[in-house]
Design an enzyme around this catalytic site. Structure first.
Site, short mmCIF file in Angstrom:
data_model
loop_
_atom_site.label_atom_id
_atom_site.label_comp_id
_atom_site.label_asym_id
_atom_site.label_seq_id
_atom_site.Cartn_x
_atom_site.Cartn_y
_atom_site.Cartn_z
N LEU A 60 0.83 -1.21 0.05
CA LEU A 60 0.10 -0.05 0.05
C LEU A 60 0.71 1.29 -0.28
O LEU A 60 0.27 2.51 -0.14
CB LEU A 60 -1.04 -0.03 1.01
CG LEU A 60 -2.36 -1.07 1.11
CD1 LEU A 60 -2.83 -1.04 2.34
CD2 LEU A 60 -2.99 -0.81 -0.16
N ASN A 277 9.67 -9.21 -9.18
CA ASN A 277 10.27 -10.06 -8.02
C ASN A 277 9.31 -10.94 -7.64
O ASN A 277 8.21 -10.67 -7.09
CB ASN A 277 11.04 -9.23 -7.03
CG ASN A 277 12.34 -9.55 -7.00
OD1 ASN A 277 13.03 -10.31 -7.63
ND2 ASN A 277 13.26 -8.69 -6.28
N ASP A 304 0.52 -9.59 -4.72
CA ASP A 304 1.79 -8.62 -4.71
C ASP A 304 1.41 -7.58 -5.50
O ASP A 304 2.36 -6.94 -6.30
CB ASP A 304 2.82 -9.62 -5.25
CG ASP A 304 4.34 -9.26 -5.09
OD1 ASP A 304 4.30 -8.09 -4.29
OD2 ASP A 304 5.12 -9.47 -5.59
N GLY A 323 8.13 -5.16 -9.78
CA GLY A 323 6.61 -4.94 -9.24
C GLY A 323 5.60 -4.45 -10.19
O GLY A 323 6.04 -3.65 -11.01
N1 LIG Z 1 7.26 -7.92 -6.23
C1 LIG Z 1 7.93 -6.88 -6.45
O1 LIG Z 1 8.71 -6.98 -7.39
N2 LIG Z 1 8.21 -5.78 -5.72
C2 LIG Z 1 7.86 -5.65 -4.36
C3 LIG Z 1 8.92 -5.95 -3.45
C4 LIG Z 1 9.72 -7.28 -3.93
O2 LIG Z 1 9.45 -8.23 -3.65
O3 LIG Z 1 10.75 -7.14 -4.83
C5 LIG Z 1 7.52 -4.05 -4.11
O4 LIG Z 1 7.48 -3.73 -2.97
O5 LIG Z 1 7.70 -3.37 -5.28
#
Ligand SMILES: NC(=O)N[C@@H](CC(=O)O)C(=O)O
Length: 440
Positions: A60, A277, A304, A323
């Site tokens: 968030l 990620n 995610d 992300g």
């Molecule tokens: N899942 C993602 O690619 N990003 C996540 C954190 C992370 O796991 O690297 C983030 O907070 O942006």
């Protein structure tokens, strides 16, 4: 006291149409031909009612990166996606590693009033992986934290991971691990494989995830604690989890919608919207993840949802943050990957009911159970808290980033046609979404 709502002709989990009377925060009555004086009437012919969705993994961004998302904007995105509860990850700024920060996020969620926001606490101070955060104080706080995660970073030190698992046993807590052996992913940009070789970029090998999951299920077994594995992305991870579950290890696992649909081939265009990620993997991984979601080795779909500001995403691939957005498209992607079922809208076929039941299990009931959110994840029935979502299974939409309620625009589905549309969402008996639009 809230005003009553009469939902007419809805298929609960895709079954034969019935009416639902929502009053005083609960489903008061279920049956055909219901009437209620003064109730707001919602014609739900052709719609499917699901228990409100629950997300175990939402970023968030508040406090700290309110330009990318706030508790309120993310809550609105969640409600529009059919969610009634989200678990907010701890990698904010400051990090949610104290009672003060988790209480702040929890309070902001209550003020927004669009979904129940359940904060996740950090495992280690500042996500630095060096010493345990105040896990007990966060558990005892008003936010009643039960899930702890350094997501974004792996708790790489096995001794620290063991201590964390042991510590949270006292209050039946869970450690949610971002499984990534950092020594194997230094400089990694995308999945290590044919595409990374062709593009000449450093790869993120599947074994970096699988080695940590293997270690952690053994640690969890050794100390008898609850482990949750975030964003499982490889076929090999599925096999490690299958083995651990067969041994009776207390492990649960999530998969994201994007890992169920997209592959590393998308990196070939160098558009950082596809940088994430763990990275997008191969078609074989996607198929293994779908099978594991169906057979239960993977317990839940978690978004995610990772909003990022334009300057952090619209730049060279190597500099872009990993992300992607997820809350407003997750249900559509899951409907898409689990097959069409009876897309005629006639509903009530047995295969159709089984498919909606699986969606309810993976996106609502099981995540609610894992997070201990007892008012959520319950199929609409008399006396059950009215946290539910109504979906039009026949609708299709082309994703337009400009339409999203998130403050960020980094959806990997821009221009893609996806099935299903959330028509209404109810939180504690009050609509948060009506006619596909946020109520406030
Ligand atoms: N899942 C993602 O690619 N990003 C996540 C954190 C992370 O796991 O690297 C983030 O907070 O942006």
């Amino acid at each position: 006291m809230s005003s009553p709502y009469l939902i007419k002709g809805v298929g609960v989990l895709g079954a034969e149409p019935t009416d639902l009377l929502i009053r005083d925060g609960v489903v008061a009555e279920v049956g055909r031909g219901l009437s209620a004086r003064g109730a707001g009437v919602l014609d739900a012919a052709g719609l499917v009612a699901l228990p409100g969705l629950v997300d175990l993994h939402t970023h968030l961004r508040e406090p700290g990166r309110e330009d990318a998302e706030t508790v309120e904007s993310g809550s609105r995105a969640a409600a529009l996606g059919g969610y009634t509860a989200v678990c907010a990850m701890a990698n904010t700024s400051p990090v949610a590693d104290t009672a003060g920060v988790v209480e702040q996020v929890w309070r902001l969620g209550r003020e927004a009033g669009l979904v129940d926001v359940q904060p996740i606490g950090a495992v280690t101070v500042g996500l630095a992986g060096e010493r345990l955060a105040e896990l007990g104080a966060m558990a005892d706080s008003a936010a009643r934290v039960r899930i702890f995660s350094d997501d974004g970073f792996c708790v790489a030190d096995p001794r620290l991971m063991r201590r964390a698992l042991e510590y949270v046993k006292a209050f039946d807590g869970i450690i949610a691990q971002h499984a990534e052996e950092p020594r194997l992913t230094e400089g990694a940009q995308l999945h290590e494989g044919e595409v990374s070789t062709r593009l000449g970029m450093t790869g993120w090998p599947a074994v970096a995830e699988e080695a940590i999951i293997a270690r952690d299920v053994l640690l969890a077994e050794h100390v008898g604690s609850r482990l949750h594995v975030c964003h499982v992305s490889t076929a090999g991870s599925v096999e490690v989890l299958r083995h651990a579950k067969a041994r009776g290890v207390r492990v649960t696992a999530e998969v994201t919608p994007h890992h169920l649909l997209l592959t590393d081939e998308l990196a070939a265009g160098y558009d950082p919207v596809f940088k994430v990620n763990p990275p997008l993997r191969t078609r074989a991984d996607v198929l293994a993840l779908r099978a594991a979601l169906t057979d239960g080795v993977i317990d839940v779909v978690a978004t995610d949802h990772a909003p990022h500001a334009v300057e952090d995403k619209e730049c060279e691939w190597a500099y872009a943050r990993p992300g992607m957005l997820g809350l407003e498209t997750a249900l559509s992607v899951v409907i898409d990957v689990l097959g069409d079922g009876d897309a005629s809208g006639a509903g009530a076929g047995r295969a159709d009911v089984a498919r909606w039941d699986l969606i309810a299990e993976r996106m609502s009931r099981t995540p609610a159970r894992i997070a201990g959110l007892t008012g959520h994840g319950r199929t609409p029935a008399p006396g059950v808290p009215a946290n539910l979502t109504l979906v039009d299974p026949t609708a299709r939409r082309v994703v337009d980033p400009g339409d999203l309620a998130s403050r960020s625009r980094n959806t990997p589905y821009a221009g893609r046609e996806l099935p299903g549309r959330v028509v209404a969402t109810f939180l504690h008996g009050e609509p948060t979404v009506l006619d596909g639009k946020a109520v406030k």
